[in-house]
Design a protein around this motif. Sequence first.
Motif, PDB file in Angstrom:
ATOM      1  N   SER A  91      34.802  49.027  54.373  1.00 13.73           N
ATOM      2  CA  SER A  91      35.596  48.102  53.561  1.00 13.73           C
ATOM      3  C   SER A  91      35.640  48.508  52.099  1.00 13.73           C
ATOM      4  O   SER A  91      36.556  48.137  51.365  1.00 13.73           O
ATOM      5  N   LEU A  92      34.641  49.290  51.653  1.00 15.73           N
ATOM      6  CA  LEU A  92      34.604  49.795  50.281  1.00 15.73           C
ATOM      7  C   LEU A  92      34.508  51.315  50.327  1.00 15.73           C
ATOM      8  O   LEU A  92      33.686  51.863  51.053  1.00 15.73           O
ATOM      9  N   ILE A  93      35.353  51.978  49.543  1.00 10.87           N
ATOM     10  CA  ILE A  93      35.366  53.435  49.508  1.00 10.87           C
ATOM     11  C   ILE A  93      35.100  53.892  48.080  1.00 10.87           C
ATOM     12  O   ILE A  93      35.780  53.451  47.142  1.00 10.87           O
ATOM     13  N   VAL A  94      34.119  54.765  47.903  1.00  8.40           N
ATOM     14  CA  VAL A  94      33.792  55.297  46.571  1.00  8.40           C
ATOM     15  C   VAL A  94      34.123  56.780  46.531  1.00  8.40           C
ATOM     16  O   VAL A  94      33.646  57.555  47.367  1.00  8.40           O
ATOM     17  N   ASN A  95      34.952  57.150  45.584  1.00 17.63           N
ATOM     18  CA  ASN A  95      35.381  58.539  45.387  1.00 17.63           C
ATOM     19  C   ASN A  95      34.452  59.184  44.356  1.00 17.63           C
ATOM     20  O   ASN A  95      34.479  58.836  43.177  1.00 17.63           O
ATOM     21  N   ILE A  96      33.625  60.124  44.814  1.00 10.09           N
ATOM     22  CA  ILE A  96      32.662  60.802  43.938  1.00 10.09           C
ATOM     23  C   ILE A  96      33.080  62.253  43.780  1.00 10.09           C
ATOM     24  O   ILE A  96      33.278  62.962  44.767  1.00 10.09           O
ATOM     25  N   GLN A  97      33.218  62.707  42.549  1.00  8.80           N
ATOM     26  CA  GLN A  97      33.642  64.081  42.317  1.00  8.80           C
ATOM     27  C   GLN A  97      32.610  65.065  42.855  1.00  8.80           C
ATOM     28  O   GLN A  97      31.405  64.905  42.638  1.00  8.80           O
ATOM     29  N   GLY A  98      33.121  66.098  43.528  1.00 10.09           N
ATOM     30  CA  GLY A  98      32.234  67.067  44.155  1.00 10.09           C
ATOM     31  C   GLY A  98      31.665  68.106  43.225  1.00 10.09           C
ATOM     32  O   GLY A  98      30.920  68.996  43.665  1.00 10.09           O
ATOM     33  N   ASP A  99      31.991  68.005  41.930  1.00 11.95           N
ATOM     34  CA  ASP A  99      31.493  69.013  40.982  1.00 11.95           C
ATOM     35  C   ASP A  99      30.540  68.419  39.948  1.00 11.95           C
ATOM     36  O   ASP A  99      30.375  68.955  38.868  1.00 11.95           O
ATOM     37  N   GLU A 100      29.908  67.284  40.306  1.00 12.09           N
ATOM     38  CA  GLU A 100      28.950  66.658  39.391  1.00 12.09           C
ATOM     39  C   GLU A 100      27.588  66.541  40.078  1.00 12.09           C
ATOM     40  O   GLU A 100      27.202  65.474  40.568  1.00 12.09           O
ATOM     41  N   PRO A 101      26.846  67.649  40.127  1.00  9.60           N
ATOM     42  CA  PRO A 101      25.582  67.689  40.880  1.00  9.60           C
ATOM     43  C   PRO A 101      24.461  66.848  40.289  1.00  9.60           C
ATOM     44  O   PRO A 101      23.444  66.638  40.960  1.00  9.60           O
ATOM     45  N   PHE A 102      24.623  66.352  39.066  1.00 11.40           N
ATOM     46  CA  PHE A 102      23.564  65.559  38.448  1.00 11.40           C
ATOM     47  C   PHE A 102      23.906  64.073  38.413  1.00 11.40           C
ATOM     48  O   PHE A 102      23.249  63.304  37.705  1.00 11.40           O
ATOM     49  N   ILE A 103      24.914  63.658  39.156  1.00 11.87           N
ATOM     50  CA  ILE A 103      25.295  62.251  39.123  1.00 11.87           C
ATOM     51  C   ILE A 103      24.102  61.368  39.488  1.00 11.87           C
ATOM     52  O   ILE A 103      23.321  61.680  40.399  1.00 11.87           O
ATOM     53  N   ASP A 104      23.942  60.284  38.746  1.00 14.37           N
ATOM     54  CA  ASP A 104      22.827  59.360  38.954  1.00 14.37           C
ATOM     55  C   ASP A 104      23.211  58.368  40.061  1.00 14.37           C
ATOM     56  O   ASP A 104      24.253  57.718  39.967  1.00 14.37           O
ATOM     57  N   PRO A 105      22.400  58.233  41.103  1.00 12.38           N
ATOM     58  CA  PRO A 105      22.701  57.252  42.159  1.00 12.38           C
ATOM     59  C   PRO A 105      22.931  55.844  41.605  1.00 12.38           C
ATOM     60  O   PRO A 105      23.718  55.074  42.163  1.00 12.38           O
ATOM     61  N   ALA A 106      22.259  55.521  40.502  1.00  8.05           N
ATOM     62  CA  ALA A 106      22.439  54.192  39.897  1.00  8.05           C
ATOM     63  C   ALA A 106      23.862  54.016  39.379  1.00  8.05           C
ATOM     64  O   ALA A 106      24.383  52.891  39.350  1.00  8.05           O
ATOM     65  N   GLN A 107      24.503  55.108  38.962  1.00 14.00           N
ATOM     66  CA  GLN A 107      25.890  55.027  38.513  1.00 14.00           C
ATOM     67  C   GLN A 107      26.810  54.678  39.684  1.00 14.00           C
ATOM     68  O   GLN A 107      27.778  53.923  39.525  1.00 14.00           O
ATOM     69  N   ILE A 108      26.509  55.211  40.841  1.00 12.70           N
ATOM     70  CA  ILE A 108      27.303  54.897  42.031  1.00 12.70           C
ATOM     71  C   ILE A 108      27.165  53.414  42.361  1.00 12.70           C
ATOM     72  O   ILE A 108      28.146  52.737  42.672  1.00 12.70           O
ATOM     73  N   ASP A 109      25.949  52.892  42.258  1.00 12.39           N
ATOM     74  CA  ASP A 109      25.728  51.470  42.508  1.00 12.39           C
ATOM     75  C   ASP A 109      26.494  50.605  41.503  1.00 12.39           C
ATOM     76  O   ASP A 109      27.002  49.531  41.850  1.00 12.39           O
ATOM     77  N   LEU A 110      26.585  51.063  40.254  1.00  8.17           N
ATOM     78  CA  LEU A 110      27.335  50.335  39.231  1.00  8.17           C
ATOM     79  C   LEU A 110      28.812  50.226  39.594  1.00  8.17           C
ATOM     80  O   LEU A 110      29.470  49.236  39.265  1.00  8.17           O
ATOM     81  N   VAL A 111      29.321  51.247  40.255  1.00  7.39           N
ATOM     82  CA  VAL A 111      30.727  51.244  40.654  1.00  7.39           C
ATOM     83  C   VAL A 111      30.955  50.305  41.837  1.00  7.39           C
ATOM     84  O   VAL A 111      31.992  49.639  41.922  1.00  7.39           O
ATOM     85  N   VAL A 112      30.001  50.238  42.741  1.00  8.26           N
ATOM     86  CA  VAL A 112      30.154  49.398  43.932  1.00  8.26           C
ATOM     87  C   VAL A 112      30.071  47.911  43.594  1.00  8.26           C
ATOM     88  O   VAL A 112      30.830  47.096  44.140  1.00  8.26           O
ATOM     89  N   ALA A 113      29.180  47.535  42.681  1.00  3.59           N
ATOM     90  CA  ALA A 113      28.900  46.119  42.417  1.00  3.59           C
ATOM     91  C   ALA A 113      30.141  45.270  42.123  1.00  3.59           C
ATOM     92  O   ALA A 113      30.281  44.170  42.687  1.00  3.59           O
ATOM     93  N   PRO A 114      31.079  45.712  41.267  1.00  4.61           N
ATOM     94  CA  PRO A 114      32.248  44.869  40.961  1.00  4.61           C
ATOM     95  C   PRO A 114      33.195  44.680  42.149  1.00  4.61           C
ATOM     96  O   PRO A 114      34.079  43.818  42.106  1.00  4.61           O
ATOM     97  N   LEU A 115      33.038  45.485  43.188  1.00  6.82           N
ATOM     98  CA  LEU A 115      33.903  45.371  44.364  1.00  6.82           C
ATOM     99  C   LEU A 115      33.410  44.302  45.327  1.00  6.82           C
ATOM    100  O   LEU A 115      34.060  44.017  46.336  1.00  6.82           O
ATOM    101  N   MET A 116      32.273  43.707  45.021  1.00  5.28           N
ATOM    102  CA  MET A 116      31.655  42.710  45.887  1.00  5.28           C
ATOM    103  C   MET A 116      31.662  41.353  45.196  1.00  5.28           C
ATOM    104  O   MET A 116      32.054  41.234  44.041  1.00  5.28           O
TER     105      MET A 116
END
Length: 249
Positions: A91-116
């Motif tokens: 139900s939720l899809i997150v598009n993460i760029q494949g060229d950012e090897p240091f992305i912080d998992p917490a940043q991904i969570d920040l993106v998901v939260a407003p969708l809920m």
Amino acid sequence: MKSIAVIPARYASTRFPGKPLALLGGKPVIQHVYERAQKARQIDEVCIATDDERILEAAARFGGKAVLTDASHLSGTDRCAEVALQYPEGSLIVNIQGDEPFIDPAQIDLVVAPLMGNDPADISTLVVRLRDAEALHNPNVVKAVKSATGQALYFSRSPIPYLRGVPAEQWMEQGVFFKHLGIYGFQRSVLLEVAQLPPGHYEQMESLEQLRWLEAGYRIHIGTTRTETVGIDTPEDLEAAERLWNESN
């Protein structure tokens, strides 16, 4: 409600062919991104969306899930939409760029939260405060402005907001500016809709896909992170990333 992280990964690149498979710390760049996405607490499943068998095979070697998508897609959003069709339970899809090897998992969570929640956003993304005057005036660095409630007002390659009556060399001292980070979260239905939209007027002027969505009336929530991302666009970027990797390990 299931969250799917999709990592679009093309093999062909004008500035850096084969970038997803370039080695960083002994592992392909795409593997670093995949493993960090797996650590996000709000993500239930991770999938690489690629147009090349070599990336598909590399994912299989490190135990990652990957799907082969249409090579004609013009954007990572289109590639994510194809994957979304294969995951009707997502139900939720997150598009993460494949060229950012240091992305912080917490940043991904920040993106998901407003969708809920009770009043979820259609789309969500992130910004980080700009601290570099050169980046502020660099058209390759996308800037964003948002409302007091976190809704995107505009994205631009130009410095926004414009500081009237202030010399450009003093803008960093007297204003607050935000750099847009290229990670997006979508309601599944919204992703499938925006993938069908024709290019927008402002999108064509600025060459920024997210302006198509704003112009069409979709609500984009902008979260703020304090962590800068490190993208790899060129072999020189990879060398810098290798130095950063060595310093942190």
